[in-house]
Design a protein around this motif. Structure first.
Motif, PDB file in Angstrom:
ATOM      1  N   MET A  41       0.834  -1.210   0.000  1.00 40.57           N
ATOM      2  CA  MET A  41       0.000   0.000   0.000  1.00 40.57           C
ATOM      3  C   MET A  41       0.863   1.252   0.000  1.00 40.57           C
ATOM      4  N   LYS A  42       1.926   1.276   0.760  1.00 35.28           N
ATOM      5  CA  LYS A  42       2.817   2.437   0.801  1.00 35.28           C
ATOM      6  C   LYS A  42       3.536   2.636  -0.530  1.00 35.28           C
ATOM      7  N   LEU A  43       3.890   1.515  -1.187  1.00 36.96           N
ATOM      8  CA  LEU A  43       4.544   1.630  -2.489  1.00 36.96           C
ATOM      9  C   LEU A  43       3.592   2.199  -3.530  1.00 36.96           C
ATOM     10  N   GLN A  44       2.302   1.836  -3.470  1.00 33.14           N
ATOM     11  CA  GLN A  44       1.334   2.341  -4.436  1.00 33.14           C
ATOM     12  C   GLN A  44       1.084   3.819  -4.240  1.00 33.14           C
ATOM     13  N   THR A  45       1.204   4.307  -3.012  1.00 26.98           N
ATOM     14  CA  THR A  45       0.994   5.742  -2.731  1.00 26.98           C
ATOM     15  C   THR A  45       2.295   6.534  -2.731  1.00 26.98           C
ATOM     16  N   ASN A  46       3.409   5.869  -3.128  1.00 30.92           N
ATOM     17  CA  ASN A  46       4.726   6.533  -3.167  1.00 30.92           C
ATOM     18  C   ASN A  46       5.116   7.119  -1.816  1.00 30.92           C
TER      19      ASN A  46
END
Length: 635
Positions: free
Chosen positions: A143-148
């Motif tokens: 999730m953090k990777l998708q939201t940068n």
């Protein structure tokens, strides 16, 4: 949360009865999910019209008669259908997503990385195929990777607390007190017991003491025992010693083992603890003084070039001075004697002829500086030759030895034999193996004519010990290899790295030098090598001075010629036409041979005559003009 509640209700009675906890660990959760998965698959199996039936397996009939009664086993006929349903399951259990790939492996399995501390644990991160090691669970990390989110690139794991309540990583290799002792091989050589001496169970020497001192620098203990290799009557081959490490007979080798490229492919070596390249040792003799000892400081080439420059400088100064200086004029014989005398008198700064021209003084001052340097170098070298004992040897070094046909001795079992044949292309028939310093001395004393050798090639460490008590021999030439000795261990052994660090510490704190002085410093002879070729001054040491003097002479001559050409065209006779080249050349040579003041005086007299004749013509023209004017007035 629903599972925890139901599990708590299910186990409450037993917990109250036995006063024990019935908590589930990771394996229990996986077991629960496995049963759940199988139950849903069977439910789907029945929903698709499947039924339970079994059949006999003909392949199991061969196992009949055994106590296990394996031939009574049956095969579930709907097994393939059930397996297909299981592989297509896509549900979420207590341990996460349960979905399989084509090979039957869980997709993106996740593991919790825990740090066991005594009887407790602490989570230091997670691992999955998609995220690798990270402090965040794979779902949150995704999730953090998708939201940068920048925090997605944080540290991979939290710090680990290692046994002993320390965060410092363990060395990864230690020896238990009750473990097997390391077997350290040592060569049992015939000679040079100062390096490794084997007397029964007593093993001493320079290499042994360095090894034990390095072990004392390690932060952990290393139990070991020495195992001698060889019978003591013949030097063992070092490559055989190293091969024993490869086959596991030895755990290390301590001794005078030279580090070579081929040997590093067999074992791991430590940092060299002593440098020891190959050198040539040959018999030497004292050089007797002779009537021509004063010629030794310079080589023949140096003497020749110096003499030529004396004459060249004298000739240049004569050319520059002869038109203005009476000391450099006269009959040809006198001029030749003047050139020679002036040239060589500058050697003692006693030239009586004075130089008047600027160019002559420029050349002379440069040459006097060169003569000063030559004088100082000659006196210093001659003093050394006459006051210091001079030694000579028919062998000048490895170059002269390799091109000759004389026999050469070497230490049996060393790498010198392979180096001489492979690298220097010396024929094997010229090489004679020797076992001890006594054999060295005997072979060198006999010489090639009596069945001995012309020289011995061995490592410097051995030869310095050999020469410490034998002053009739010396190292000749330069050391022609750069190698060292090291301790050998199996490939990828951590001891090789730790011992290298320990050897560097011994070198920095001076202990290594003290051990060297203890075992290897003896009453050495004063001679360190044949000095005949070393003390002679060569041309290459002074070519810069000769070049400077040559440039000064060349520039002075160029400027002098240009000046004479300018004076010639200024004072040349007007009746010499430019088309008469032969006559003009003779006139220029005659001009060069004249004194400069004669040329200037003649030119001045000619200018005076020209002015007088011009005045007479002018007066005559003026008189003629006045007469014509009177006649015109009378008319």
């Amino acid at each position: 949360m629903d599972f925890k509640s139901r599990w708590s209700n299910l186990t409450r009675a037993k917990r109250l009865l036995n006063d024990t906890s019935l908590g589930l660990n990771t394996y229990g959760l996986y077991a629960y999910d496995s049963v759940l998965l199988l139950a849903q698959a069977i439910e789907s199996f029945f929903a698709n019209g499947g039924n339970i039936s079994f059949s006999n397996d003909t392949n199991l009939r061969e196992l009949s008669g055994g106590k296990l009664n394996l031939d009574a086993l049956n095969i579930f006929n709907g097994g393939r259908q059930l397996l297909k349903i299981i592989s297509e399951v896509n549900i979420t259990g207590l341990t996460g997503l349960m979905k399989f790939d084509a090979d039957g492996n869980l997709l993106n399995p996740t593991f919790e990385v825990i740090n066991v501390i005594g009887t407790g644990t602490r989570t230091i991160g997670y691992w999955s195929n998609s995220s690798g090691l990270h402090v965040l669970p794979p779902e949150k990390l995704q999730m953090k990777l998708q939201t940068n989110d920048p925090s997605a690139g944080a540290q991979k794991l939290y710090s680990v607390i290692w046994p002993g309540q320390t965060t410092q990583k363990p060395r990864g290799w230690a020896f238990p007190d009750n473990g097997r002792k390391l077997r350290i091989g040592v060569p049992n050589r015939v000679s040079y017991h100062e390096f490794v001496g084997v007397k029964g169970t007593d093993i001493t020497g320079y290499c042994i003491e360095v090894f034990q001192a390095a072990l004392n620098e390690l932060p952990y203990g290393v139990p070991f025992k020495y195992v001698s290799f060889g019978d003591g009557t013949k030097n063992p081959e070092n490559n055989d010693l190293l091969h024993r490490i490869q086959i596991g007979e030895f755990d290390g080798i301590v001794g005078d083992i030279t580090i070579t490229t081929n040997r590093t492919k067999m074992v791991d070596f430590t940092q060299p603890y002593i440098e020891s390249g190959l050198v040539v040792v040959a018999p030497i003799r004292k050089m007797n003084s002779s009537a021509w000892a004063f010629l030794r400081p310079f080589t023949p080439m140096m003497w020749g070039v110096t003499g030529v420059f004396f004459l060249v400088v004298g000739a240049v100064v004569w050319i520059l001075e002869r038109r203005t200086n009476e000391d450099f004029r006269g009959p040809p014989r006198r001029q030749f004697v003047t050139i020679v005398w002036f040239s060589f008198s500058t050697l003692f700064f006693s030239q009586k002829e004075k130089t008047g021209s600027t160019l002559g003084r420029f050349v002379l001052i440069i040459w006097l500086f060169v003569v000063l340097i030559l004088n100082s170098s000659y006196i210093a070298s001659l003093t050394s030759i006459l006051t210091v004992e001079q030694l000579s040897s028919p062998v000048k070094g490895i170059e002269s030895l390799a091109t000759s046909t004389d026999p050469i001795g070497f230490l049996r079992g060393s790498f010198a034999e392979a180096y001489l044949t492979d690298e220097l292309n010396i024929h094997h028939n010229r090489l004679f193996p020797l076992n001890s310093p006594e054999e060295y001395e005997k072979a060198l004393k006999n010489g090639p004519s009596a069945g001995g050798v012309a020289a011995v090639i061995d490592e410097r460490a051995y030869m310095e010990l050999f020469l410490s008590s034998r002053c009739g021999y010396s190292i000749v030439g330069q050391e022609f290899t750069k190698m060292g000795w090291g301790f050998a261990f199996p490939r990828d052994s951590p001891l090789a790295i730790d011992m290298s660090t320990a050897i560097l510490k011994l070198s920095e704190n001076g202990i290594l030098q003290k051990i060297h002085d203890k075992w290897l410093m003896k009453s050495a002879c004063s001679a360190e090598g044949a000095k005949q070729a070393v003390d002679r001054l060569q041309l290459k040491s002074f070519w810069g001075l000769f070049l400077l003097s040559g440039i000064a002479c060349f520039l002075a001559l160029i400027l002098h010629v240009l000046r004479m050409v300018q004076q010639y065209y200024r004072h040349v006779d007007c009746d010499i036409e430019s088309s008469q080249s032969t006559r003009r050349l003779k006139s220029f040579v005659s001009f060069v041979n004249k004194r400069e003041r004669e040329v200037k005086s003649r030119s001045k007299r000619r200018r005076t005559e020209n002015k007088a004749s011009s005045k007479v013509v002018h007066d005559q023209e003026c008189s003629s003009s006045d007469g014509l004017e009177r006649e015109v007035q009378l008319d």
